[in-house]
Design a protein around this motif. Structure first.
Motif, short mmCIF file in Angstrom:
data_model
loop_
_atom_site.label_atom_id
_atom_site.label_comp_id
_atom_site.label_asym_id
_atom_site.label_seq_id
_atom_site.Cartn_x
_atom_site.Cartn_y
_atom_site.Cartn_z
N GLY A 47 -20.52 48.91 -27.33
CA GLY A 47 -20.65 50.68 -28.26
C GLY A 47 -21.39 50.58 -29.70
O GLY A 47 -22.31 49.86 -29.86
N LEU A 48 -21.25 51.38 -30.28
CA LEU A 48 -21.86 51.37 -31.36
C LEU A 48 -20.85 50.75 -32.80
O LEU A 48 -19.73 50.87 -33.23
CB LEU A 48 -21.37 52.46 -32.34
CG LEU A 48 -22.63 53.26 -33.64
CD1 LEU A 48 -23.71 52.57 -33.47
CD2 LEU A 48 -22.86 54.59 -34.37
N ASN A 49 -21.39 49.51 -33.28
CA ASN A 49 -20.84 48.08 -34.37
C ASN A 49 -22.28 48.46 -35.64
O ASN A 49 -23.09 48.83 -35.54
CB ASN A 49 -20.88 47.25 -34.02
CG ASN A 49 -19.65 47.24 -32.86
OD1 ASN A 49 -18.70 47.55 -32.90
ND2 ASN A 49 -20.54 47.41 -31.21
N PHE A 50 -21.46 48.24 -36.84
CA PHE A 50 -22.60 48.51 -38.03
C PHE A 50 -21.97 46.87 -38.41
O PHE A 50 -20.73 46.67 -38.67
CB PHE A 50 -21.17 49.60 -39.15
CG PHE A 50 -21.75 50.89 -38.15
CD1 PHE A 50 -23.03 51.44 -39.35
CD2 PHE A 50 -21.23 51.49 -37.97
CE1 PHE A 50 -23.17 52.97 -38.37
CE2 PHE A 50 -21.48 53.03 -37.37
CZ PHE A 50 -22.17 53.68 -37.59
N VAL A 51 -23.45 46.43 -39.73
CA VAL A 51 -23.05 45.21 -40.07
C VAL A 51 -23.27 45.08 -41.19
O VAL A 51 -24.55 46.24 -41.48
CB VAL A 51 -23.10 43.81 -38.56
CG1 VAL A 51 -23.04 43.51 -37.62
CG2 VAL A 51 -25.10 44.52 -38.28
N ILE A 52 -23.43 44.04 -41.88
CA ILE A 52 -24.13 44.45 -44.01
C ILE A 52 -25.27 43.78 -42.97
O ILE A 52 -25.41 42.45 -42.35
CB ILE A 52 -22.94 42.89 -44.10
CG1 ILE A 52 -22.21 43.97 -44.29
CG2 ILE A 52 -23.55 43.53 -45.47
CD1 ILE A 52 -20.61 43.50 -45.30
N PRO A 53 -26.61 44.51 -43.53
CA PRO A 53 -27.30 44.05 -43.11
C PRO A 53 -28.56 43.01 -44.07
O PRO A 53 -27.77 43.20 -45.16
CB PRO A 53 -28.91 45.41 -43.59
CG PRO A 53 -28.21 46.48 -43.66
CD PRO A 53 -26.55 46.13 -43.93
N TYR A 54 -29.11 42.07 -43.62
CA TYR A 54 -29.42 40.86 -44.42
C TYR A 54 -28.51 40.22 -44.89
O TYR A 54 -28.30 38.79 -45.81
CB TYR A 54 -29.93 41.33 -45.87
CG TYR A 54 -31.16 42.53 -45.41
CD1 TYR A 54 -32.09 42.23 -45.05
CD2 TYR A 54 -30.64 43.50 -46.03
CE1 TYR A 54 -33.50 43.06 -44.57
CE2 TYR A 54 -31.45 44.16 -46.04
CZ TYR A 54 -33.31 44.18 -45.37
OH TYR A 54 -33.67 45.46 -44.84
#
Length: 342
Positions: A47-54
């Protein structure tokens, strides 16, 4: 003004790239591990997941579906020191993406090597005949060993199948000869059974035919005997009913006498004494002339009658002499004749 526009464009591109890096879409039956600053942080779900970029690093997706791997044929030595080539197929599934990524460097290669070593241990305790006929046993032992060893790697081995077992060419030739001999043996046994059954049926048929033929001959003989008995009985009754005199019997003797010489192979035969007696009876019959009545006798024929009587007497004597010395050569082929009595 141009510098501000360029900075704004750069800021917009960086923001879009940052948002793109922060959003992760994971397909169904897939999983992705996330490291934050080099440390395992979590596993992304489908599904849709969010992570911290960089900051977060997302690794490639791991397939959670059941996978099928076919390994190359491996040489295995059996208990009777024969080298066979065994081709295996493995069905496994990743149940823990974290363990599959961090507990083993390459779980697929590890599973392959473990399958080969386990297969050699299992087959090494069997001879060739048992190896060829014990595939289910080998599969169950392989599955048990692999499932226990791969549990800590986040894997689950569902099935292990032996796809092919190839013995050496010489062993194949020997096995083919053995199978051919077995087939020839079964064919010979079936042929012998068929011939035996055929002979049994033929014998049964001959037996039934002989029984039926004997019954038919018996019935025919009984009917023929009954017919002859009836014919003799009718002749006997007719003879006694008509009361024949000796003259008739003597005449019958004379009728039967020529038939004695009809056989072409008769070289010697016997004349019974009754024939001579029959000839005397016939001569006596000719010699006995009844006297005519006075009413029917012509007056002028007395002398003729007397002469006829004398001629009849002479003929009777001639017949009697012929009876004493009958020459039967005129009745058939030349052969010795011997009159005899009964």
């Amino acid at each position: 003004m141009s510098a501000l526009l360029i900075a704004a464009l750069i800021l917009a591109v960086f923001t879009a790239f940052t948002v793109f890096r922060a959003v992760r879409i994971v397909p169904q039956a897939r999983a992705r591990n996330v490291e934050r600053l080099g440390r395992y942080q979590r596993t992304l779900k489908p599904g849709l997941n969010f992570v911290i970029p960089y900051v977060d690093r997302v690794y490639p997706a791991i397939d959670l579906r059941e996978q099928v791997v076919s390994f190359q044929p491996q040489p295995v030595i059996t208990e009777d020191n024969l080298v066979v080539e065994i081709d295996t197929v493995l069905y496994f599934q990743v149940t823990d993406p974290r363990a599959a990524a961090y507990e083993i460097a390459s779980f697929l290669q590890a599973v392959e090597q473990l399958t080969v070593t386990t297969l050699r241990n299992v087959v090494g305790s069997m001879d060739l005949e048992m190896t060829l006929t014990s595939r289910d046993t080998i599969n169950s032992q392989l599955r048990g060993v692999l499932d226990d060893a791969t549990g800590k790697w986040g894997l689950r081995v569902n099935r292990v199948e032996i796809k092919a077992i190839d013995p050496p060419k010489t062993i194949k030739d020997a096995m083919e000869k053995q199978m051919r001999a077995e087939r020839d043996k079964r064919a010979a046994i079936l042929n012998a059974e068929g011939q035996r059954q055929s002979q049994i049926l033929t014998a049964e048929g001959d037996k039934q035919a002989a029984v039926l033929r004997a019954e038919g001959n018996r019935a025919a003989a009984i009917l023929e005997a009954e017919g002859q008995s009836r014919a003799i009985d009718q002749v006997f009754q007719a003879v006694h009913r008509n009361d024949p005199d000796p003259k008739l019997l003597a005449y019958q003797y004379l009728q039967v006498l020529p038939k004695l010489a009809q056989g072409s192979g008769n070289t010697f035969w016997v004349i019974p004494s009754e024939v001579t007696t029959a000839l005397h009876d016939v001569s006596r019959a000719f010699s006995e002339i009844l006297p005519r009545s006075e009413a029917t006798r012509p007056p002028d024929t007395d002398e003729l009658a007397t002469k006829a009587s004398e001629d009849a007497a002479d003929a009777a004597e001639a017949v009697a002499e012929a009876a004493d010395s009958v020459d039967l050569r005129s009745l058939g082929p030349t052969m010795p004749v011997q009159p005899t009595g009964r």
